[in-house]
Design a protein around this motif. Structure first.
Motif, mmCIF file in Angstrom:
data_model
loop_
_atom_site.group_PDB
_atom_site.id
_atom_site.type_symbol
_atom_site.label_atom_id
_atom_site.label_comp_id
_atom_site.label_asym_id
_atom_site.label_seq_id
_atom_site.Cartn_x
_atom_site.Cartn_y
_atom_site.Cartn_z
ATOM 1 N N ARG A 54 0.837 -1.196 0.000
ATOM 2 C CA ARG A 54 0.000 0.000 0.000
ATOM 3 C C ARG A 54 0.877 1.252 0.000
ATOM 4 O O ARG A 54 0.634 2.183 -0.763
ATOM 5 C CB ARG A 54 -0.920 -0.003 1.227
ATOM 6 N N ARG A 55 1.919 1.244 0.823
ATOM 7 C CA ARG A 55 2.833 2.398 0.867
ATOM 8 C C ARG A 55 3.570 2.566 -0.464
ATOM 9 O O ARG A 55 3.754 3.682 -0.948
ATOM 10 C CB ARG A 55 3.826 2.242 2.017
ATOM 11 N N GLU A 113 1.179 4.024 -3.039
ATOM 12 C CA GLU A 113 0.937 5.437 -2.762
ATOM 13 C C GLU A 113 2.128 6.279 -3.205
ATOM 14 O O GLU A 113 1.966 7.339 -3.805
ATOM 15 C CB GLU A 113 0.646 5.653 -1.268
ATOM 16 N N MET A 114 3.332 5.804 -2.942
ATOM 17 C CA MET A 114 4.527 6.530 -3.357
ATOM 18 C C MET A 114 4.603 6.598 -4.889
ATOM 19 O O MET A 114 4.928 7.649 -5.455
ATOM 20 C CB MET A 114 5.784 5.855 -2.806
ATOM 21 N N ARG A 166 2.076 6.543 -6.959
ATOM 22 C CA ARG A 166 1.053 7.497 -7.403
ATOM 23 C C ARG A 166 1.529 8.930 -7.231
ATOM 24 O O ARG A 166 1.326 9.774 -8.108
ATOM 25 C CB ARG A 166 -0.238 7.286 -6.609
ATOM 26 N N ARG A 167 2.144 9.211 -6.101
ATOM 27 C CA ARG A 167 2.646 10.573 -5.855
ATOM 28 C C ARG A 167 3.732 10.949 -6.852
ATOM 29 O O ARG A 167 3.749 12.060 -7.365
ATOM 30 C CB ARG A 167 3.186 10.694 -4.435
ATOM 31 N N ASP A 175 2.043 11.670 -10.153
ATOM 32 C CA ASP A 175 1.372 12.975 -10.115
ATOM 33 C C ASP A 175 2.374 14.115 -10.217
ATOM 34 O O ASP A 175 2.132 15.105 -10.901
ATOM 35 C CB ASP A 175 0.549 13.113 -8.833
#
Length: 87
Positions: A71-72, A75-76, A78-79, A82
């Motif tokens: 999950r981490r 998320e990283m 995705r960031r 972005d």
């Protein structure tokens, strides 16, 4: 057996091909896909008999840790994506 995170992208893709899975995506996506179709691979050993099979509680604990780690990682990723799109 090595942890999936230690594999190179080509090694991950080879393993996914063996399992009949798609091979497109980032390293973290490939690892997530492998974990979803082959979660016990991370708990297997190269030499059977050296260790006892993990208990259900050990497997659940390991799975929970791996899920949180993934999950981490996602998320990283995705960031980072972005941030790259904003530049």
């Amino acid at each position: 057996m090595e942890e999936y995170g230690e594999f190179t992208v080509p090694q991950l893709k080879d393993r996914l091909r063996e399992l009949g899975q798609p091979t497109a995506g980032s390293k973290s996506e490939l690892i997530a896909r492998l974990m979803s179709v082959d979660p016990m691979e991370k708990l297997s050993t190269d030499t059977p008999g050296d260790k006892q099979e993990p208990t259900v509680a050990e497997y659940r604990g390991k799975y929970k840790q791996e899920t949180e780690w993934m999950r981490r990682e996602m998320e990283m990723a995705r960031r980072e994506r972005d941030m790259m799109q904003k530049e």
